[in-house]
Structures are given as structure tokens and as C-alpha cells.
Design an enzyme around this catalytic site. Sequence first.
Site, PDB file in Angstrom:
ATOM      1  N   GLU A   1      33.468  41.721  39.624  1.00 21.31           N
ATOM      2  CA  GLU A   1      34.836  41.246  39.448  1.00 21.31           C
ATOM      3  C   GLU A   1      35.285  41.718  38.066  1.00 21.31           C
ATOM      4  O   GLU A   1      34.618  42.548  37.447  1.00 21.31           O
ATOM      5  CB  GLU A   1      34.907  39.726  39.623  1.00 21.31           C
ATOM      6  CG  GLU A   1      34.380  39.288  40.997  1.00 21.31           C
ATOM      7  CD  GLU A   1      34.413  37.791  41.219  1.00 21.31           C
ATOM      8  OE1 GLU A   1      35.307  37.137  40.664  1.00 21.31           O
ATOM      9  OE2 GLU A   1      33.552  37.265  41.949  1.00 21.31           O
TER      10      GLU A   1
ATOM     11  N   LYS B   1      39.946  45.201  39.287  1.00 20.56           N
ATOM     12  CA  LYS B   1      38.604  45.690  39.593  1.00 20.56           C
ATOM     13  C   LYS B   1      38.585  47.213  39.746  1.00 20.56           C
ATOM     14  O   LYS B   1      37.544  47.777  40.068  1.00 20.56           O
ATOM     15  CB  LYS B   1      38.093  45.035  40.872  1.00 20.56           C
ATOM     16  CG  LYS B   1      38.095  43.514  40.823  1.00 20.56           C
ATOM     17  CD  LYS B   1      37.825  42.933  42.194  1.00 20.56           C
ATOM     18  CE  LYS B   1      38.136  41.439  42.220  1.00 20.56           C
ATOM     19  NZ  LYS B   1      38.093  40.878  43.580  1.00 20.56           N
TER      20      LYS B   1
ATOM     21  N   ARG C   1      33.936  34.107  54.020  1.00 19.93           N
ATOM     22  CA  ARG C   1      33.037  33.962  52.874  1.00 19.93           C
ATOM     23  C   ARG C   1      32.821  32.481  52.610  1.00 19.93           C
ATOM     24  O   ARG C   1      33.044  31.651  53.482  1.00 19.93           O
ATOM     25  CB  ARG C   1      33.563  34.708  51.670  1.00 19.93           C
ATOM     26  CG  ARG C   1      34.932  34.297  51.228  1.00 19.93           C
ATOM     27  CD  ARG C   1      35.590  35.407  50.446  1.00 19.93           C
ATOM     28  NE  ARG C   1      35.857  36.551  51.323  1.00 19.93           N
ATOM     29  CZ  ARG C   1      36.190  37.740  50.895  1.00 19.93           C
ATOM     30  NH1 ARG C   1      36.239  37.973  49.626  1.00 19.93           N
ATOM     31  NH2 ARG C   1      36.453  38.708  51.731  1.00 19.93           N
TER      32      ARG C   1
END
Length: 315
Positions: A3, A61, A291
Amino acid sequence: MPELPEVEVVRAGLAPAVTGALVIGVTVLDERALTRHAGGGADFESRLTGRVVSAAARRGKFLWLPLRSETDGAPSDEAVIGHLGMSGQMLLRAPGAASERHERVRIDLAHPAHGELSVVFADQRTFGSLAIDDLIATPDAAPGGYGWDEASVPAQVAHIARDPLDPAFSDAGFRRALARKDSAIKRVLLDQTVVSGVGNIYADESLWAARIHPETSARALPTRAVNRLLGEVRHVLEKALAEGGTSFDAQYVNVNGQAGYFAHSLNAYGRTGEPCPRCGRPIVRVSFTNRSSHFCAHCQRVPRPAVDGPGTAHV
DNA sequence: GGAATAACCTGGATGC
DNA sequence: TGCATCCAGGTTATTC
């Protein structure tokens, strides 16, 4: 899971090594690393060889290395862009160093001060990629990203929002974006077109710090809560950056192959069943859009469902 | 047009 | 020990 802090550590490691360096050779070992590149491996190799790297830049990112020609000194109009995906690594290696495991692309450089070296792009899960892309003007005329003073950004990165550590990031714009979003706040934090650089780990950590349940509607958040959340996002990112990023295994490392140690500072992410550092009740984990979310069900209360009816206030 | 979901991918962990 | 299955998650195309 690179990240913003992990990518910034990589960018900061690359910058002194590649800025001003001439690309003397490119080897594409696996074309799956070029899914963002319009041409094939041969095109990537030929267009990159002979160019000079102007800087190492980052937005969220995404990384990019602006390119100029060796001789004419004209401003950079193209860049090598890179995204580390889930498991990508940018490693600095001595010329002729043995191949890395999962090595996909190797870029050989000649630096006027440091001599020859190689940038190795290795990626286990092949979610990361490299490409050569045009630089286009930023709509706000501010520098395109961290480490890059020009008001330009690669076309493929133009849709990515600025990150909360970017001086040109607009807090007011962030508040307006949230007010328009009929989605859970965690989903919005992960939306790179709203705010970039935040992934699953730092979204969970920021929401824990701000005491906000991840399924709270973004547009239902009061301004005070949005400001608190933004402050915590910045605090978490800066702290992780200072500690070299988060490493759970060998998948995230800096350009020298070293791991960060922010994993020891996590309060919620990956701490399922462990006591909440604030109240002592167990951290819970729930499935969330393919997730996981980790939070304290006591400190981060489930938002009350909206009730339509007489006397209900609407904003 | 906005929101939600699936697919891409590899290797470690787990269960049988 | 070996095999099958699950899980991790950033981005984007597709679907609703």
C-alpha cells in the site's frame, strides 16, 4: 500487500539509484508483467533502451520513472509506470546478479555517479505490471505525484486520486466525494478514485483508530467523523512509512530485500480473536467484498439502519 | 451512472 | 506423504 507506505519505501529507495541513469538493456522474462503495456515485450525493451530516467515518482500505489532521451534534453513525455499488485518487488541488484525467484523484468542501468546496476521486477502472483505510457498534464496544474515536480502524470494513472499525504490533496473534495457515496465507508476508502494509497490493511487500521464501523454508510458520516477519519488515515500511513511498511512474510520488501516492521504496530488487521488494545474485547473478522474486515465490535459500533418514516431527519 | 461482483494469479496453510 | 481445497487481495471488466 504493498500500500502507500510500502510503495513509498520502494520509490525512495529507487530514486537516488535511478535518477539520471541511462537504460542500457531491458530483458522481459515474462510478458504477464506487461499487462498494462500496449505493445509486447520486444516493444517494451526497444522503447526503453537508450532512454534516461528523470526521477522516481509515486501517486498512491502507482510508481513511475519519467523518461527523456539521452541527447536532446527535451522534457519527459513518457514514463515507465509500475504497480506492485499483491506481491511485486523492485529490487536493486549488481550487474549480472543471479536471477531472483519470480523475476519478470530486468532493467540494466548505467548511472553517471554509481556505475552499472540492475532494477529487477519480481512478482510471485503476477498481479503487478510495468508499462511505458504517455505523460499528460494534471487537471489541477499541481505536481503529478510525490518525487515529481512536473505538472504531469502517466495517462494510466490520471484517474487515480491524490493520496492523503499529497500536499495537493483536497480535504473538502474528499468530504464532498463521501457525501455522494451510497456505499460502506470501507469500500470508499478502498476506491482509488476517491482517495489513493489505502488498501485493506490501512483501511482497517484507520477505521479502528477513528472508531468507525467499516459498514457505516459513507454519506451518513458527520463532517466531524470524516475529519477524524482523514486524520487517522494520515497518522496510520505516516507511522507505517516511518517504520518501513508492513511485512507479514517475504512478499513485501524494500529495494534491498529488507522487510518493514509496522506489522508489530497493527491494532486490528490480522488480529482476529486477540484483545482490542482499547477495550480488551476480541477483534472480529468478517468477510467483506472478496476480502476480510477486522474491527472491534465494541469500539466500532454497527451503524443503526436508516428508518424512513414520520419524524425521521434526512440530510 | 453508480454500485456490486467476479476474475486474474501463486504459494502457503489446512484438512483428509 | 500426497493430494485437494481454501485463502490472501489490488485492479478492472462485467453485470446489475
